[in-house]
Design a protein around this motif. Structure first.
Motif, PDB file in Angstrom:
ATOM      1  N   ILE A  35       0.839  -1.209   0.000  1.00 15.11           N
ATOM      2  CA  ILE A  35       0.000   0.000   0.000  1.00 15.11           C
ATOM      3  C   ILE A  35       0.867   1.249   0.000  1.00 15.11           C
ATOM      4  N   TYR A  36       1.923   1.249   0.807  1.00 14.54           N
ATOM      5  CA  TYR A  36       2.830   2.399   0.849  1.00 14.54           C
ATOM      6  C   TYR A  36       3.470   2.634  -0.519  1.00 14.54           C
ATOM      7  N   LEU A  37       3.974   1.574  -1.133  1.00 12.09           N
ATOM      8  CA  LEU A  37       4.609   1.721  -2.442  1.00 12.09           C
ATOM      9  C   LEU A  37       3.625   2.191  -3.505  1.00 12.09           C
ATOM     10  N   TYR A  38       2.391   1.720  -3.423  1.00  7.87           N
ATOM     11  CA  TYR A  38       1.386   2.160  -4.393  1.00  7.87           C
ATOM     12  C   TYR A  38       1.045   3.634  -4.182  1.00  7.87           C
ATOM     13  N   LEU A  39       0.843   4.037  -2.934  1.00 13.83           N
ATOM     14  CA  LEU A  39       0.460   5.427  -2.662  1.00 13.83           C
ATOM     15  C   LEU A  39       1.580   6.417  -2.974  1.00 13.83           C
ATOM     16  N   THR A  40       2.828   6.012  -2.830  1.00  9.63           N
ATOM     17  CA  THR A  40       3.948   6.901  -3.154  1.00  9.63           C
ATOM     18  C   THR A  40       4.354   6.769  -4.623  1.00  9.63           C
ATOM     19  N   GLU A  41       3.627   5.956  -5.370  1.00  9.24           N
ATOM     20  CA  GLU A  41       3.835   5.733  -6.809  1.00  9.24           C
ATOM     21  C   GLU A  41       5.216   5.170  -7.125  1.00  9.24           C
ATOM     22  N   LYS A  42       5.814   4.466  -6.191  1.00  5.24           N
ATOM     23  CA  LYS A  42       7.105   3.820  -6.422  1.00  5.24           C
ATOM     24  C   LYS A  42       6.934   2.422  -7.003  1.00  5.24           C
ATOM     25  N   LEU A  43       5.722   1.914  -6.979  1.00  4.35           N
ATOM     26  CA  LEU A  43       5.454   0.572  -7.462  1.00  4.35           C
ATOM     27  C   LEU A  43       5.383   0.530  -8.983  1.00  4.35           C
ATOM     28  N   GLY A  44       4.892   1.568  -9.590  1.00  5.67           N
ATOM     29  CA  GLY A  44       4.804   1.640 -11.042  1.00  5.67           C
ATOM     30  C   GLY A  44       3.674   0.821 -11.631  1.00  5.67           C
ATOM     31  N   LEU A  45       2.671   0.505 -10.835  1.00  8.03           N
ATOM     32  CA  LEU A  45       1.518  -0.257 -11.317  1.00  8.03           C
ATOM     33  C   LEU A  45       0.240   0.542 -11.079  1.00  8.03           C
TER      34      LEU A  45
END
Length: 75
Positions: free
Chosen positions: A21-31
């Protein structure tokens, strides 16, 4: 997940979801949202499989130890 307490096995999946969730919200996931959901489901299924495998291994080990103890008691 090999401990006697099954709740301890839930720590890693909870951390996985929080990091996802953190990676998605900070847009570091790239998905996009669907990619993140699918990635999360696949990751949780993998972790669940590992947890289940560890529980079965623990049960087999306990049964083997019990058989050893019963064998020594009979002699």
């Amino acid at each position: 997940s090999r401990t006697g307490n099954k709740i301890v096995g839930a720590i890693v999946p909870v951390i996985f979801v929080i990091v996802l969730i953190y990676l998605y919200l900070t847009e570091k996931l790239g998905l996009n949202i669907w990619g993140a959901i699918i990635f999360g489901i696949i990751g949780l299924l993998f972790l669940l499989g590992q947890w289940d495998s560890a529980q079965k291994d623990k049960k087999k080990k306990m049964e083997k130890e019990l058989d050893k103890m019963e064998g020594k008691d009979l002699n």
